[in-house]
Write a protein that holds these residues in place. Structure first.
Motif, PDB file in Angstrom:
ATOM      1  N   GLY A 107      47.303  34.361  17.714  1.00 24.28           N
ATOM      2  CA  GLY A 107      46.123  34.794  16.964  1.00 24.28           C
ATOM      3  C   GLY A 107      45.151  35.580  17.810  1.00 24.28           C
ATOM      4  N   PHE A 108      44.098  36.036  17.160  1.00 23.49           N
ATOM      5  CA  PHE A 108      42.996  36.721  17.830  1.00 23.49           C
ATOM      6  C   PHE A 108      41.890  35.709  18.115  1.00 23.49           C
ATOM      7  N   CYS A 109      41.290  35.804  19.296  1.00 18.92           N
ATOM      8  CA  CYS A 109      40.190  34.905  19.630  1.00 18.92           C
ATOM      9  C   CYS A 109      38.916  35.709  19.835  1.00 18.92           C
ATOM     10  N   ASN A 110      37.805  35.092  19.533  1.00 20.34           N
ATOM     11  CA  ASN A 110      36.501  35.733  19.624  1.00 20.34           C
ATOM     12  C   ASN A 110      35.465  34.634  19.777  1.00 20.34           C
ATOM     13  N   SER A 134      41.937  40.615  22.417  1.00 21.23           N
ATOM     14  CA  SER A 134      41.664  39.242  22.854  1.00 21.23           C
ATOM     15  C   SER A 134      42.552  38.306  22.046  1.00 21.23           C
ATOM     16  N   MET A 135      43.481  37.647  22.720  1.00 16.28           N
ATOM     17  CA  MET A 135      44.523  36.890  22.035  1.00 16.28           C
ATOM     18  C   MET A 135      44.521  35.421  22.455  1.00 16.28           C
ATOM     19  N   ALA A 136      44.972  34.581  21.532  1.00 16.36           N
ATOM     20  CA  ALA A 136      45.191  33.157  21.804  1.00 16.36           C
ATOM     21  C   ALA A 136      46.646  32.829  21.476  1.00 16.36           C
ATOM     22  N   VAL A 137      47.318  32.159  22.408  1.00  9.01           N
ATOM     23  CA  VAL A 137      48.707  31.755  22.217  1.00  9.01           C
ATOM     24  C   VAL A 137      48.795  30.241  22.359  1.00  9.01           C
ATOM     25  N   SER A 138      49.363  29.598  21.351  1.00  9.34           N
ATOM     26  CA  SER A 138      49.494  28.136  21.360  1.00  9.34           C
ATOM     27  C   SER A 138      50.963  27.741  21.284  1.00  9.34           C
ATOM     28  N   ILE A 139      51.334  26.801  22.123  1.00  7.08           N
ATOM     29  CA  ILE A 139      52.661  26.174  22.053  1.00  7.08           C
ATOM     30  C   ILE A 139      52.420  24.687  21.830  1.00  7.08           C
ATOM     31  N   ASN A 140      52.620  24.256  20.596  1.00  2.40           N
ATOM     32  CA  ASN A 140      52.377  22.864  20.218  1.00  2.40           C
ATOM     33  C   ASN A 140      53.692  22.102  20.317  1.00  2.40           C
ATOM     34  N   TYR A 275      46.367  30.031  10.340  1.00  2.00           N
ATOM     35  CA  TYR A 275      45.535  28.979  10.904  1.00  2.00           C
ATOM     36  C   TYR A 275      44.213  29.568  11.371  1.00  2.00           C
ATOM     37  N   ALA A 276      43.207  28.716  11.515  1.00  2.00           N
ATOM     38  CA  ALA A 276      41.913  29.122  12.046  1.00  2.00           C
ATOM     39  C   ALA A 276      41.299  27.931  12.767  1.00  2.00           C
ATOM     40  N   TYR A 295      36.172  30.975  18.558  1.00  3.06           N
ATOM     41  CA  TYR A 295      36.996  30.710  17.380  1.00  3.06           C
ATOM     42  C   TYR A 295      38.248  31.573  17.473  1.00  3.06           C
ATOM     43  N   SER A 296      39.248  31.235  16.678  1.00  5.21           N
ATOM     44  CA  SER A 296      40.499  32.012  16.661  1.00  5.21           C
ATOM     45  C   SER A 296      41.084  31.992  15.255  1.00  5.21           C
ATOM     46  N   VAL A 297      41.790  33.052  14.918  1.00  2.49           N
ATOM     47  CA  VAL A 297      42.447  33.193  13.610  1.00  2.49           C
ATOM     48  C   VAL A 297      43.812  33.826  13.853  1.00  2.49           C
ATOM     49  N   GLY A 298      44.851  33.284  13.230  1.00  2.00           N
ATOM     50  CA  GLY A 298      46.163  33.871  13.468  1.00  2.00           C
ATOM     51  C   GLY A 298      47.263  33.302  12.594  1.00  2.00           C
ATOM     52  N   LEU A 299      48.494  33.461  13.073  1.00  5.84           N
ATOM     53  CA  LEU A 299      49.711  33.088  12.360  1.00  5.84           C
ATOM     54  C   LEU A 299      50.479  32.025  13.117  1.00  5.84           C
TER      55      LEU A 299
END
Length: 304
Positions: A107-110, A134-140, A275-276, A295-299
């Protein structure tokens, strides 16, 4: 002839199914040598079953469905009608509630200012973002499901453990440092700067309430989940790339908050999952940097 046909299918499928289950069987064997799952064969004059957990082949000469092959939550049925054999696939409803958290998210983070809008607080111009980069990467990696219904399986709680890397990209002439008073500030750089960024990684633990909308076949096609999360920082650094190609990376403490907490929402329909997140905690420690809320918004790219 039908039994011979079924036997051939079993002979072809059983070795592959054994390989698929071998890791689980070995783990169970380590726990209890007397309870290792093995192939079970059940046969009488009319029926024959070859299988083990989550995989089996059934033959019934007294039924139009002469053969059933089950793998996980899918079953292939071979139906004999009018001297023809047709094949249909049936989805087997899951036995327990399973939510949506484990997987990979992009997602994008800001961040927002103290008034919870897009404006930065006074003196925080050095934090102006290139929001498109500006990106956010999550590995759950871990997920635990708690069903809240006795008969249905579409409402429950979801928790787990995830790792998120936040990459805040700035295109300006500032380096981010800490002054003698211990406050984070932007230090102007005379040399031309191509880009700079803050990178921070956190381990996050969510607690989400999820509701799913099953189809006529009791198969989840849409869901919505919402809740809270908390996390602690694993590490952070800053990086500057100059116009001449030189790079400068620093792991000096710039007062990135060691803990974060906030709210999370997820919605999905079939393969599309959004997700957000919004932090109730600030990016920097209280009183040691500008008051901004990430905050972040993405897929969700894939669920495990």
């Amino acid at each position: 002839m039908q039994k011979l046909y079924t036997l051939i299918i079993c002979t072809l499928l059983v070795p592959s199914m054994m390989l698929a289950q071998s890791s689980d069987d070995s783990k169970k064997g380590e726990k209890d040598n007397n309870s290792v799952d093995i192939i079970v064969i059940d046969e009488n004059e009319e029926k024959a079953i070859v299988g083990f957990p989550k995989a089996k082949v059934e033959f019934d000469e007294c039924n139009d469905t002469i053969t059933k092959i089950t793998l996980g939550h899918k079953r292939w049925e071979f139906i004999e009608e009018d001297d023809k054999t047709n094949v249909r696939m049936v989805h087997i409803p899951r036995e327990k509630f399973k939510g949506h958290f484990s997987g990979v998210q992009l997602g994008f983070c800001n961040y927002m200012g103290p008034d919870h809008d897009g404006s930065l607080p006074a003196g925080a111009d050095f934090l102006e973002l290139n929001s498109g980069k500006s990106m956010a990467v999550s590995i759950n990696l871990l997920q635990y499901n708690i069903g809240l219904q006795k008969r249905k399986k579409n409402v429950g709680l979801v928790t787990g453990l995830g790792w998120t890397v936040y990459n805040y990209r700035h295109d300006n002439q500032y380096g981010i440092q800490v002054n003698d008073q211990g406050t984070t500030f932007g230090n102007p750089i005379a040399e031309p700067v191509d880009k700079s960024k803050i990178v921070a990684s956190y381990l996050n633990i969510p607690l989400l309430l999820e509701a799913q909308i099953p189809s006529a076949k009791d198969r989840c096609t849409a869901f919505v989940s919402a809740g809270v999360y908390g996390g602690f920082k694993l590490g952070s650094h800053t990086k500057i790339k100059y116009a001449d190609g030189d790079k400068q990376k620093s792991r000096d403490d710039i007062n990135i908050n060691p803990f974060q907490y906030g709210a999370m929402v997820q919605v999905g329909y079939k393969v599309l999952k959004l997700y957000a997140t919004y932090n109730f905690s600030t990016l920097f420690e209280d009183g040691k940097g500008p008051e901004i809320y990430p905050y972040s918004v993405g897929l969700t790219l894939v669920n495990f």
